[in-house]
Scaffold this motif. Sequence first.
Motif, PDB file in Angstrom:
ATOM      1  N   PRO A   1      -5.703 -30.694 -16.620  1.00 50.87           N
ATOM      2  CA  PRO A   1      -5.540 -29.907 -15.387  1.00 50.87           C
ATOM      3  C   PRO A   1      -6.845 -29.335 -14.845  1.00 50.87           C
ATOM      4  O   PRO A   1      -7.029 -29.262 -13.621  1.00 50.87           O
ATOM      5  N   GLU A   2      -7.749 -28.931 -15.726  1.00 51.74           N
ATOM      6  CA  GLU A   2      -8.996 -28.321 -15.255  1.00 51.74           C
ATOM      7  C   GLU A   2      -9.912 -29.315 -14.546  1.00 51.74           C
ATOM      8  O   GLU A   2     -10.891 -28.909 -13.905  1.00 51.74           O
ATOM      9  N   HIS A   3      -9.596 -30.585 -14.636  1.00 54.33           N
ATOM     10  CA  HIS A   3     -10.433 -31.592 -13.978  1.00 54.33           C
ATOM     11  C   HIS A   3      -9.866 -32.064 -12.635  1.00 54.33           C
ATOM     12  O   HIS A   3     -10.471 -32.915 -11.977  1.00 54.33           O
ATOM     13  N   VAL A   4      -8.729 -31.536 -12.238  1.00 53.58           N
ATOM     14  CA  VAL A   4      -8.187 -31.891 -10.921  1.00 53.58           C
ATOM     15  C   VAL A   4      -9.178 -31.439  -9.839  1.00 53.58           C
ATOM     16  O   VAL A   4      -9.712 -30.332  -9.898  1.00 53.58           O
ATOM     17  N   ALA A   5      -9.443 -32.309  -8.885  1.00 56.46           N
ATOM     18  CA  ALA A   5     -10.356 -32.026  -7.761  1.00 56.46           C
ATOM     19  C   ALA A   5     -11.757 -31.642  -8.241  1.00 56.46           C
ATOM     20  O   ALA A   5     -12.475 -30.906  -7.566  1.00 56.46           O
ATOM     21  N   TYR A   6     -12.168 -32.184  -9.358  1.00 59.46           N
ATOM     22  CA  TYR A   6     -13.476 -31.855  -9.933  1.00 59.46           C
ATOM     23  C   TYR A   6     -14.614 -32.194  -8.966  1.00 59.46           C
ATOM     24  O   TYR A   6     -14.735 -33.326  -8.507  1.00 59.46           O
TER      25      TYR A   6
END
Length: 271
Positions: free
Chosen positions: A236-241
């Motif tokens: 999740p923390e890499h969404v739209a990175y």
Amino acid sequence: MITSDCHMHTSFSTDSSAPPETMLEGALERGLRSVCITDHMDMDYPLNEDMGKDAFLFDADAYFQTLTELRERYAGRLDVRIGIELGLQPHLGGFCREITEKYPFDFVIGSLHVVDGKDPYYRDLFSGLTDRELYQKTFEEMYACLMAADAFDVLGHIDYIVRYGTYKAEEYSYEAFASCLDAILKRVIQMGKGIELNTAGLKYGLGFCHPHPEVLRRYRELGGEIITVGADGHRPEHVAYEFARGAEVLRECGFRYYTEFSGRKPVFQKL
């Protein structure tokens, strides 16, 4: 702004443990308007004892059931689209056509993950090749895939192979592989397909998105217009990175729009 992440993976992919809901919540936290979940389907992935014989395959019926329910649950908050990332190999054109005709995907990424029957993630399998030779071989096989398969919408992370080189980008540039890269880009355009801007290159420390800005500029010069944007996130923390940086790169390379797909149709959004 880029408000749609068109490349992400969930626990339906062998290399992710993230439940689909967590990826959607990550998208909401980042203020996205839409996402497309694109889990891996790599038919004939080479046998790997750690991952088993069903690595990078999933039950498409269960996939659609789960994601359709989530699409309905998140309606009004997040436009959830159902996609797939198909692993391309020169002999898989028929399989790619069959699965994309059977299921109503919104979006299909075609990506090369296997070179000469081996996964270059395991660099030692190509120990007899220099980085330059491995990159050349990968681009040649990618072109062969484009000549054999057309059941996709965009070609994924064109120069992802550089992630796995012994010396990464030291032996990589557009100029060094211009002949192969031009052939790939021209073929994509001729087919009426697109490419993606994949920000995972920044995540892997390469200093550039996939493909390299020189390749993006060349694609635009050749008349390429269809370009989706995805972080290739597996958590999740890499969404739209690094999407702000991705938007800058696209503008610098001459793009004024990015592309989303719905029902396999391109929709252009202003940057």
